[in-house]
Design a protein around this motif. Structure first.
Motif, mmCIF file in Angstrom:
data_model
loop_
_atom_site.group_PDB
_atom_site.id
_atom_site.type_symbol
_atom_site.label_atom_id
_atom_site.label_comp_id
_atom_site.label_asym_id
_atom_site.label_seq_id
_atom_site.Cartn_x
_atom_site.Cartn_y
_atom_site.Cartn_z
ATOM 1 N N SER A 1 80.961 8.834 80.171
ATOM 2 C CA SER A 1 80.513 9.581 81.350
ATOM 3 C C SER A 1 80.781 11.075 81.214
ATOM 4 O O SER A 1 80.039 11.903 81.758
ATOM 5 N N LYS B 1 71.275 1.105 89.132
ATOM 6 C CA LYS B 1 72.077 1.667 90.219
ATOM 7 C C LYS B 1 71.438 1.409 91.580
ATOM 8 O O LYS B 1 72.128 1.245 92.584
ATOM 9 N N TYR C 1 71.574 9.112 82.619
ATOM 10 C CA TYR C 1 71.729 9.225 84.072
ATOM 11 C C TYR C 1 73.162 9.538 84.487
ATOM 12 O O TYR C 1 73.417 10.496 85.207
ATOM 13 N N ASP C 2 74.147 8.742 84.043
ATOM 14 C CA ASP C 2 75.529 9.028 84.402
ATOM 15 C C ASP C 2 76.485 8.865 83.229
ATOM 16 O O ASP C 2 77.707 8.960 83.389
ATOM 17 N N THR C 3 75.936 8.621 82.047
ATOM 18 C CA THR C 3 76.731 8.591 80.817
ATOM 19 C C THR C 3 75.945 9.330 79.740
ATOM 20 O O THR C 3 74.804 9.728 79.938
ATOM 21 N N HIS D 1 77.841 13.125 79.993
ATOM 22 C CA HIS D 1 76.826 13.432 81.004
ATOM 23 C C HIS D 1 77.197 14.709 81.750
ATOM 24 O O HIS D 1 76.364 15.605 81.929
ATOM 25 N N TRP D 2 78.467 14.803 82.144
ATOM 26 C CA TRP D 2 78.896 15.991 82.879
ATOM 27 C C TRP D 2 78.957 17.207 81.972
ATOM 28 O O TRP D 2 78.732 18.344 82.418
ATOM 29 N N TRP E 1 69.156 4.165 86.260
ATOM 30 C CA TRP E 1 68.847 4.468 87.665
ATOM 31 C C TRP E 1 68.335 3.224 88.389
ATOM 32 O O TRP E 1 68.733 2.960 89.531
#
Length: 376
Positions: A357, A174, A337-339, A360-361, A171
């Motif tokens: 990634s 980013k 965070y995104d992975t 993460h989802w 984060w």
């Protein structure tokens, strides 16, 4: 009609309720917990980085309890009477023919100066404190660490600390602020994450090195100060300290008359039955169970134990013997965070994937799927 009492409103408790109701539609079920609400603790990792809020992770259980035909008793348990057939709370007593204890664990807060550290998994307020401290910082050193209960090695929360660490690191990158901060990871263990398996340890340490995260490993903790972490192997400055101590059992266990492990948990057998007790079972962080040394304290294990506990309790109430066991299985996605990196471990396999990634989802999708039952 038999009466079963479930203590708690977390993963193990709610899974036990669902299993009991599925197996016996006419069973009288009482639930005792401070509030009729469920907090999705795995989502705490996303509060400091703004991906989740308290409202996203806190769900009222009133509708769920109505559908499950549960009698809810608000209160905090203080002990047991009559060999467990009466649960005593600060709001009255509840009688039962069978009992499932899924009231979670308690963090050991004996380390000097621990008030200077934030324990993230204590709940939403702790995660929000980290969020607010991060928002107020323009630069500085952030320390992340965890320890275990030396008398109950499995009673620890190491995985979430890796997620807080890697998620905040990502984060900061980013948002273009990573160069203003130094991140330090510390733990008394020489190889952090051993419960996840040797492959995971190598992957975690490699990731820390690649991301420029300094490590302070293998030294027993001595104390915290307002801006310092002190160990037997040295000390280092820290403007913000996030630390997960080892866990032990609830305070009221000492007044329960039930057998405790050396580390303060309820002693259970392979059927999740509290040792030597009739119609008393335990699921999740409250118990100490036989199994491999890597067996984790995580929501997935609590669910598996709760299902076995519910099935065995009903068998006892029907005049039979407990036969259902649970599988020792570690399943987690270490989110960044995104992975995310997926880790699986059983007696036969240990799988660790590269960061991707999609994981993460997948973790976010699982959260939606799991909470769907309580949002109806």
């Amino acid at each position: 009609m038999a009466r079963v009492t479930v203590i708690g409103a977390g993963f193990g408790a709610l899974t036990a309720v669902q299993k009991l109701r599925k197996l016996d539609p006419g069973l009288h079920i009482d639930v005792i917990a401070p509030k009729a609400e469920f907090v999705y603790l795995p989502g705490l990792i996303w509060i400091p980085v703004g991906l989740r809020s308290a409202q996203d992770l806190t769900l009222s259980l009133e509708s769920f309890f109505r559908r499950m035909k549960v009698n809810f008793h608000p209160g905090r348990v203080t002990g047991l009477r009559e060999s467990g057939r009466v649960v005593v709370s600060d709001n009255g007593e509840v009688e039962n023919d069978g009992l499932i204890i899924a009231s979670g664990g308690r963090f050991i807060k004996k380390l000097p100066g621990i008030e200077h550290a934030i324990t993230p998994c204590e709940g939403i307020p702790a995660a929000e404190r980290i969020r607010d401290r991060l928002a107020a910082m323009e630069s500085g050193t952030i320390a992340f660490g965890f320890a275990s209960n030396p008398k109950e090695p499995s009673a620890m929360r190491g995985g979430p600390m890796f997620e807080f660490l890697f998620g905040i690191d990502r984060w900061l990158r980013k948002t273009g602020r990573r160069d203003n901060f130094e991140l330090v990871f510390f733990t008394p263990a020489e190889k952090p994450g051993q419960r996840l398996g040797e492959k995971a340890v190598k992957g975690i340490l490699s990731t820390m090195k690649k991301r420029g995260i300094r490590t302070h490993l293998g030294h027993k903790m001595k104390r915290f100060e307002a801006d310092k972490v002190v160990t037997e192997g040295g000390e280092f400055h820290a403007d913000l300290i996030a630390f997960m101590p080892g866990m032990t059992g609830n305070k009221w266990f000492a007044q329960s008359g039930l057998p405790l492990s050396e580390g303060g948990m309820l002693k259970a057998n392979g059927f999740c039955q509290v040792e030597g007790q009739e119609r008393i079972y335990v699921a999740g962080d409250s118990g100490s169970y036989p199994g491999p040394g890597w067996m984790p304290k995580q929501a997935h294990m609590a669910d598996l134990q709760a299902e076995a506990a519910a099935e065995n309790l009903l068998a006892e109430l029907g005049g039979g013997k407990p036969e259902a066991t649970f599988k020792a299985e570690l399943v987690c996605i270490i989110d960044s965070y995104d992975t995310g990196m997926m880790v699986y471990r059983s007696d036969k396999r240990n799988i660790v994937t590269p960061a991707f990634s999609g994981f993460h989802w997948a973790k976010r999708l699982f959260e939606w799927h799991y909470l769907r039952e309580y949002r109806k």
